[in-house]
Write an enzyme that holds these catalytic residues in place. Structure first.
Site, PDB file in Angstrom:
ATOM      1  N   GLU A 132      -2.430   1.297  -9.859  1.00  0.00           N
ATOM      2  CA  GLU A 132      -1.526   0.108 -10.531  1.00  0.00           C
ATOM      3  C   GLU A 132      -1.792  -0.226 -12.166  1.00  0.00           C
ATOM      4  O   GLU A 132      -3.134  -0.161 -12.750  1.00  0.00           O
ATOM      5  CB  GLU A 132      -1.065  -0.905  -9.533  1.00  0.00           C
ATOM      6  CG  GLU A 132      -0.407  -1.783 -10.025  1.00  0.00           C
ATOM      7  CD  GLU A 132      -0.202  -3.092  -9.305  1.00  0.00           C
ATOM      8  OE1 GLU A 132       1.179  -3.632  -9.342  1.00  0.00           O
ATOM      9  OE2 GLU A 132      -1.109  -3.036  -8.570  1.00  0.00           O
TER      10      GLU A 132
ATOM     11  N   CYS B  22       1.099  -1.724  -5.096  1.00  0.00           N
ATOM     12  CA  CYS B  22       0.631  -2.351  -4.945  1.00  0.00           C
ATOM     13  C   CYS B  22       1.310  -3.660  -3.735  1.00  0.00           C
ATOM     14  O   CYS B  22       1.263  -3.220  -2.483  1.00  0.00           O
ATOM     15  CB  CYS B  22       0.252  -3.179  -6.253  1.00  0.00           C
ATOM     16  SG  CYS B  22      -0.779  -4.318  -5.471  1.00  0.00           S
TER      17      CYS B  22
ATOM     18  N   LYS C 163       8.642  -0.876  -8.682  1.00  0.00           N
ATOM     19  CA  LYS C 163       8.024  -1.733  -7.653  1.00  0.00           C
ATOM     20  C   LYS C 163       9.016  -1.851  -7.284  1.00  0.00           C
ATOM     21  O   LYS C 163       9.694  -3.220  -7.885  1.00  0.00           O
ATOM     22  CB  LYS C 163       7.264  -1.983  -8.246  1.00  0.00           C
ATOM     23  CG  LYS C 163       6.431  -3.006  -7.387  1.00  0.00           C
ATOM     24  CD  LYS C 163       5.006  -3.740  -8.155  1.00  0.00           C
ATOM     25  CE  LYS C 163       4.355  -4.796  -6.917  1.00  0.00           C
ATOM     26  NZ  LYS C 163       3.023  -5.651  -7.706  1.00  0.00           N
TER      27      LYS C 163
END
Length: 259
Positions: free
Chosen positions: A43, A143, A109
């Site tokens: 990430e 994540c 994300k």
């Protein structure tokens, strides 16, 4: 393509220094020593997990995405990872997947990390995507998305679930546990690539990059602390045989997600 060879890069990201990180990645990629089909970076691979996008954000035509296209072309491989992208006056933690011929697909994300104030700085994605690559269906996640199983639920019959992360040492047990759970419940390969080292906020990371098969068995031992590159091979026939035999996904619940 029955087999897919994937290189997982666990690195100590140089804090907020995209140029140096690109140099470091290039060196590590050149050291792989074998042909791979996909390279996975962590990430925010160019900067580390920073809440200062105004100083660090790039565009989709910027140096880091252009570098990814160059690597993909030179190595005849796909490459992916997330980075800070600026678009229409908004900032995104964007997972970028570059195909060998330069075609780009991306996922923003969805679950922003409120503990670090990510939601105050970045815009959340609203669309889950599935990437088609060499006959494989890949679901990209970033994540904190790992903590939200409904968003990752395998309703699209994907084969591989990829998580790229800056997941800190102090919560690494959750990383280890949830990656395995996502593999079991979705009957898919799960790849988790995390960074190592210490960032500019003095947060420590100890890697634990790993991959699981569709029954939750590790394909490779988790990589702890040190920088390393691990190459794994996933087998399409194996996953199809297990799914056809057990059919667990046939019994999944139906639901709708309201964005």
């Amino acid at each position: 393509m029955q087999h897919l060879k994937i290189a997982l890069l666990q690195v100590d990201i140089v804090w907020q220094n995209a140029a140096q990180n690109r140099i470091n990645y290039s060196e590590k990629i050149n050291e792989i020593g074998q042909q791979v089909d996909l390279i996975v970076l962590p990430e925010m691979f160019s900067t580390g997990f920073s809440m200062q996008p105004e100083n660090l954000a790039e565009t989709m035509q910027g140096a880091s995405v252009t570098w990814m296209q160059k690597i993909a072309s030179e190595k005849n491989t796909a490459i992916c990872g997330s980075l800070i992208i600026s678009e229409e006056n908004n900032y995104y933690n964007r997972f970028v997947f570059v195909h060998p011929l330069g075609e780009i697909e991306y996922y923003d994300k969805r679950h922003l990390f409120t503990l670090a104030g990510e939601e105050k700085t970045y815009f959340s994605g609203t669309e889950k995507i599935i990437i088609e690559y060499k006959g494989w269906r890949i679901c990209p996640q970033v994540c904190y998305d790992l903590r939200f199983p409904v968003w990752a639920r395998n309703t699209e019959n994907y084969d591989i679930l990829i998580y790229v992360a800056n997941w800190p040492t102090r919560r690494i047990v959750a990383w280890d546990t949830l990656l395995k759970a996502r593999a079991i419940e979705n009957m898919c390969y799960v790849v988790g690539v995390n960074r190592t080292g210490k960032d500019g906020e003095f947060i420590e990371y100890n890697g634990h990059t790993i991959a699981y098969d569709c029954l939750g068995a590790p394909i490779v031992e988790k990589q702890e602390v040190n920088e390393t590159t691990v190459v794994i091979t996933v087998d399409k026939t194996s996953i199809e045989k297990i799914r056809n035999k057990l059919n667990f996904l046939n019994d999944k619940d139906t639901f709708n997600i309201i964005a």
